[in-house]
Structures are given as C-alpha cells and as structure tokens.
Enzyme design. Structure first.
Site, PDB file in Angstrom:
ATOM      1  N   ALA A  13     -86.311  14.628  74.645  1.00  0.00           N
ATOM      2  CA  ALA A  13     -84.940  14.380  74.191  1.00  0.00           C
ATOM      3  C   ALA A  13     -83.886  14.667  75.250  1.00  0.00           C
ATOM      4  O   ALA A  13     -83.086  13.790  75.610  1.00  0.00           O
ATOM      5  CB  ALA A  13     -84.657  15.202  72.929  1.00  0.00           C
ATOM      6  N   ARG A  24     -76.871   4.394  82.574  1.00  0.00           N
ATOM      7  CA  ARG A  24     -76.015   3.478  81.814  1.00  0.00           C
ATOM      8  C   ARG A  24     -74.606   3.452  82.402  1.00  0.00           C
ATOM      9  O   ARG A  24     -73.980   2.385  82.491  1.00  0.00           O
ATOM     10  CB  ARG A  24     -75.976   3.926  80.348  1.00  0.00           C
ATOM     11  CG  ARG A  24     -75.262   2.975  79.413  1.00  0.00           C
ATOM     12  CD  ARG A  24     -75.270   3.518  77.981  1.00  0.00           C
ATOM     13  NE  ARG A  24     -76.607   3.725  77.489  1.00  0.00           N
ATOM     14  CZ  ARG A  24     -77.130   4.897  77.147  1.00  0.00           C
ATOM     15  NH1 ARG A  24     -76.396   5.999  77.250  1.00  0.00           N
ATOM     16  NH2 ARG A  24     -78.355   4.990  76.701  1.00  0.00           N
ATOM     17  N   SER A  41     -89.732  10.608  74.943  1.00  0.00           N
ATOM     18  CA  SER A  41     -88.809  10.385  73.824  1.00  0.00           C
ATOM     19  C   SER A  41     -89.522  10.396  72.476  1.00  0.00           C
ATOM     20  O   SER A  41     -89.398   9.479  71.661  1.00  0.00           O
ATOM     21  CB  SER A  41     -88.081   9.044  74.014  1.00  0.00           C
ATOM     22  OG  SER A  41     -87.361   9.024  75.217  1.00  0.00           O
ATOM     23  N   CYS A  45     -90.205  17.035  65.786  1.00  0.00           N
ATOM     24  CA  CYS A  45     -89.842  17.404  64.418  1.00  0.00           C
ATOM     25  C   CYS A  45     -90.621  16.596  63.385  1.00  0.00           C
ATOM     26  O   CYS A  45     -90.747  17.010  62.229  1.00  0.00           O
ATOM     27  CB  CYS A  45     -88.346  17.205  64.195  1.00  0.00           C
ATOM     28  SG  CYS A  45     -87.306  18.237  65.244  1.00  0.00           S
ATOM     29  N   ASN A 307     -80.346  16.168  72.573  1.00  0.00           N
ATOM     30  CA  ASN A 307     -79.803  14.840  72.858  1.00  0.00           C
ATOM     31  C   ASN A 307     -78.335  14.905  73.262  1.00  0.00           C
ATOM     32  O   ASN A 307     -77.912  14.227  74.210  1.00  0.00           O
ATOM     33  CB  ASN A 307     -79.975  13.945  71.630  1.00  0.00           C
ATOM     34  CG  ASN A 307     -81.347  13.323  71.549  1.00  0.00           C
ATOM     35  OD1 ASN A 307     -81.678  12.422  72.315  1.00  0.00           O
ATOM     36  ND2 ASN A 307     -82.166  13.799  70.632  1.00  0.00           N
ATOM     37  N   TYR A 428     -67.245  12.066  43.852  1.00  0.00           N
ATOM     38  CA  TYR A 428     -67.824  12.419  42.553  1.00  0.00           C
ATOM     39  C   TYR A 428     -68.293  11.175  41.819  1.00  0.00           C
ATOM     40  O   TYR A 428     -67.590  10.165  41.736  1.00  0.00           O
ATOM     41  CB  TYR A 428     -66.799  13.139  41.655  1.00  0.00           C
ATOM     42  CG  TYR A 428     -67.195  13.074  40.189  1.00  0.00           C
ATOM     43  CD1 TYR A 428     -68.339  13.741  39.740  1.00  0.00           C
ATOM     44  CD2 TYR A 428     -66.465  12.317  39.278  1.00  0.00           C
ATOM     45  CE1 TYR A 428     -68.735  13.653  38.410  1.00  0.00           C
ATOM     46  CE2 TYR A 428     -66.851  12.225  37.940  1.00  0.00           C
ATOM     47  CZ  TYR A 428     -67.987  12.897  37.515  1.00  0.00           C
ATOM     48  OH  TYR A 428     -68.388  12.808  36.213  1.00  0.00           O
ATOM     49  N   ARG A 444     -63.690  27.417  45.829  1.00  0.00           N
ATOM     50  CA  ARG A 444     -62.624  27.796  44.905  1.00  0.00           C
ATOM     51  C   ARG A 444     -62.780  29.242  44.446  1.00  0.00           C
ATOM     52  O   ARG A 444     -61.786  29.971  44.292  1.00  0.00           O
ATOM     53  CB  ARG A 444     -62.624  26.841  43.706  1.00  0.00           C
ATOM     54  CG  ARG A 444     -61.427  27.062  42.777  1.00  0.00           C
ATOM     55  CD  ARG A 444     -61.367  25.982  41.722  1.00  0.00           C
ATOM     56  NE  ARG A 444     -62.565  25.956  40.903  1.00  0.00           N
ATOM     57  CZ  ARG A 444     -62.792  25.080  39.932  1.00  0.00           C
ATOM     58  NH1 ARG A 444     -61.885  24.144  39.685  1.00  0.00           N
ATOM     59  NH2 ARG A 444     -63.885  25.123  39.221  1.00  0.00           N
TER      60      ARG A 444
END
Length: 452
Positions: A13, A24, A41, A45, A307, A428, A444
């Site tokens: 990575a 690039r 690459s 995981c 990365n 919601y 809250r």
C-alpha cells in the site's frame, strides 16, 4: 542528463501509492520498486475473509499486479529483498547481489507481526496472518484436517485480526479457543464495551480465555503444533493462529542509520520525509506518525493510513506540496453479528493525555424499534469536561452499528462539541435508525449534562 530515480522498497500500500503518485505527477521520474514477495498492492486486511471462503480467490485480494504496474511505467522487481542501505552512497544492496542507486529513497517495509519468545511458536502448524502466502498456508492446513473428528484451532490474541480469524475459523467448521493475556478482547475499547464483545464471542460458542499467559506451544511426535499451554490450562489445537498485533518493520532503516521514533517506527515529518536524511521518505506501517488530537507519537498499522501517507510522499517527491494530518485510531471490525467501532481516545488514553473528561453510554437500536431487523447498539462517548469537546467514541452492536463510528470520527476530526453533534442534521428513516440516531442521542445526553 540522467533521469531522477525514485527507489521504493516495499510493493504494497504505502510503497505503490507513493510510486504511482510520483509517476502520475511527473512521468520524467524513473520509479524502481523492490518487493521481496511476489505480490504487489494486495489487501492483507482481506486475508481472514479469504480463509473463511467469504472471498473467492487469492487474486481477488490483489488490487494491481506487478505486470499492471509495469504497464503503467513503473519498474517492479519482485522476489527482491533489500538487504542494506548505504545512505552516503545512495545505494541499496539486495540479497541476490544486485545493487540499486537512487536519488530519492522511499521506505515502505511495512509492519512486523509481534512474536513473543514463547517455546514452540515457530513450529509447523503455527500461522501468522501477514501476507497472502500466510492465508494460503492456513487454507491448506484446514483442507488437510480430517473430518471424522472435531477439529480445533487456538487463536492467540484478541485484537482485530484475532477476532476476525476466530470468526472465519469457526465458519470453516473448527472449534475455536481465543487465548489472550489481556483482561478483555479489543484492548483499545473501554472495559464496559470490551465485555460486550467478550459476551458476543462466547454466545457464538467460542472459548474466550482472558488473563491467560501463554507459556508454550505444544508439539506432537511429528513436530507440529498440537496445543497451547498457559499458566492455568492446556488447549488442544490442530492449528494455532497468531493475532498478537503488529509493530513497525524498521530494522533495515535502523541498520542504515535513519532516525527511529519512540514507537519503533521510522521518524518522519508531516511530508513523510525522514527527519534525519533529507532524500529519504517513508510511508505505511513502518513509520511513526502522530495522533491528530494529542500530537503525541503514534503507530497505527492500517491500509488507509499507508495509502494516504504514500500519496503524500509521492506528491512531495514529485514537487507538489502535501502533508499527512495524523491519525485518530479509527477502526472497525465484526465478530459474528456484532459490529465494533472505535475512534479517538479511550478513557485510558484520555487520562494519559491529561484531559479532564467524562464518559456517557447510550443504549438504543440500530433501526426504528418497530422495523424488522432492529438490533441493539451501545454508543459510548468520551468528552472533555466543561467544554463538551468530543475526544473519543466507541460503538458495539448489531448489523448497522459499526459504521456509525465514522460520524464520530468526522466530528472528532472537526473538533466538534457534543452539543454541536447533537444538533447536526443526521439522516432518518425507519430502516436505518430511530428518529434520533443513537449517535445524536449520546451527544445530547452529554450536552444536557454539561449545561446543567
């Protein structure tokens, strides 16, 4: 006039992100990559899910092969292990006798699995979960086990990899015991949240053995692992899987004389440049980074950071300004149907950082209570006393619980208070949350307590 050469050590990575980004931005840079394995690459995981047959094949875990990188203009040498770095001569020696000169060096040597000095830990039948070859070896070992008797696995460690491997080994039909030296699994959760994870694992039929110091991996007459012994018990095993965590693999850098930080990772600044050698950069699990909240040194082995760090390093090497902004330690995993997320500081970390803090836990459901599939969720917030500033968050619950940690991570990253989060416009609909999302409810509760 010769081209500027960027030499990258490590083809996963961090290394390939840096290599691709530099090329690039400026395709006049000659990019050469040395990778000791045969894959580039790849997703470490994803290894547990391949072991568990949730991923179809090894190839599915490879984002871009060496040949694909070569077609994009990078020179990639696989099966090439860097053995020494001469910082004065700007030269790297490989184990096969070849040498590679560079103008700029990028170290992406990754992480090193923790392997404590336990008798028998190197025996056949003991497996790490680090590279794709490890996954292939575990799959082969499972396939070779007889099916006319119970098949047993012992997982050492109760972190992310330990939990994920325990689940997939059970999916493959093995009886699983998880043995850990800590009081609870998931050490970066507070105890009350870790207990929920422990209960979930036991409800799945796993043996979870805490405060258990491993004294030896037992071997049979054939020399293969056949069990694990602790101070108090012995557990039979057809295979033993290590999930003991990951440290930085910085031995090559240290031997060369590069600065190493207090975490054991390569010491870099926010541009991923070595603090001791200006033409050397590093990215990924081998580096020491810093915590976004406290500014303290940190090491977090995770592909997302690798990365990002690689892109920062590649940009800077190619002449484009960029900086890495640190980490919160945000992470997510699951065991069975229980999803687990955490971000920011747990109470131990908040105390170590010197914060005056409070904690609050809210229990709710992942969906509207009347909607099919609503499951329990617990949200815990760690906030600065007085200001209500969010410092950390933990989530444990059923399907749909885990990714709520991203809301908390975003709020903490943006230095929001609990009151500000409670007033945020969260979505919601009954299939997704109650009218007030559990995250907003927890915020809250904190803001009301702070007001009075």
């Amino acid at each position: 006039m010769s081209r500027h050469r960027l030499l990258v050590i490590g083809g996963d990575a961090g290394g390939m992100s840096a290599a691709a980004q530099a090329h690039r931005i400026d395709d006049s840079i000659e990019v050469v990559v040395l990778e000791q394995g045969h894959d580039t690459s790849f997703s470490a995981c994803g290894i547990p899910y391949w072991v568990g047959d949730l991923v179809g094949s090894r190839d599915d875990l490879v984002a871009r092969t060496p040949e694909e990188h070569r077609r994009r203009g990078l020179t990639v040498h696989t099966g090439t292990r860097a053995e020494a770095v001469d910082l004065d001569a700007c030269r790297v020696s490989a184990a096969d006798g070849r040498t590679f000169d560079y103008d700029t060096l990028l170290l992406a040597t990754g992480g090193r699995p923790t392997r404590p000095p336990i008798e028998g830990l190197d025996a056949p039948g003991v497996f790490g979960v680090h590279r794709l070859d490890d996954g292939a070896a575990i799959r082969s070992a499972i396939d070779e086990l007889p099916r006319d008797r119970p098949r047993k696995a012992v997982v050492l460690g109760g972190g992310y990899i330990g939990l994920e491997m325990a689940e997939v080994l059970q999916l493959r039909g093995l009886d699983v015991d998880v043995v850990l030296a800590d009081p609870l699994p998931m050490g970066l959760l507070d105890a009350d949240m870790g207990e929920r994870v422990c209960d979930a694992m036991r409800s799945m039929g796993m043996g979870v053995h805490t405060d258990a110091r491993v004294t030896a991996v037992l071997t049979g007459a054939d020399g293969r692992a056949c069990g694990v012994r602790t101070d108090d018990a012995t557990f039979d095993a057809d295979l033993v899987v290590l999930g003991l965590g990951m440290g930085p693999e910085a031995r090559l850098a240290e031997a060369a004389g590069l600065g190493i930080g207090v975490t054991g990772g390569i010491d870099v600044d926010a541009t991923m440049r070595s603090r001791t050698h200006e033409n050397v950069f590093a990215a990924g699990d081998c580096v020491q980074t810093y915590h976004h909240l406290t500014g303290e040194p940190a090491h977090v082995a995770l592909g997302t950071h690798a990365n990002k760090q690689g892109r920062v390093a590649g940009s800077v090497i190619a002449g484009r300004p960029a900086r890495f902004a640190g980490v919160l330690g945000t992470a997510i995993t699951k065991v069975g149907d229980t999803e687990i997320g955490r971000t920011g500081l747990c109470t131990t970390q908040a105390e170590q950082a010197g914060f005056d803090f409070r904690t609050d836990v809210v229990e709710a459901t992942t969906r509207a209570g009347y909607y099919p599939g609503a499951e329990d969720i617990a949200v815990k917030l760690v906030t600065e006393a007085g200001s209500g500033r969010l410092l950390g968050g933990q989530v444990v619950g059923g399907q749909g619980a885990g990714k709520r940690v991203d809301v908390l991570a975003t709020a903490i990253w943006g230095r929001m208070t609990a009151e500000e989060l409670s007033e945020s416009d969260l979505s919601y609909a009954p299939p997704f949350s109650p009218t007030y999302d559990p995250v907003a409810v927890a915020a809250r509760v904190v803001s009301r307590a702070e007001r009075g």
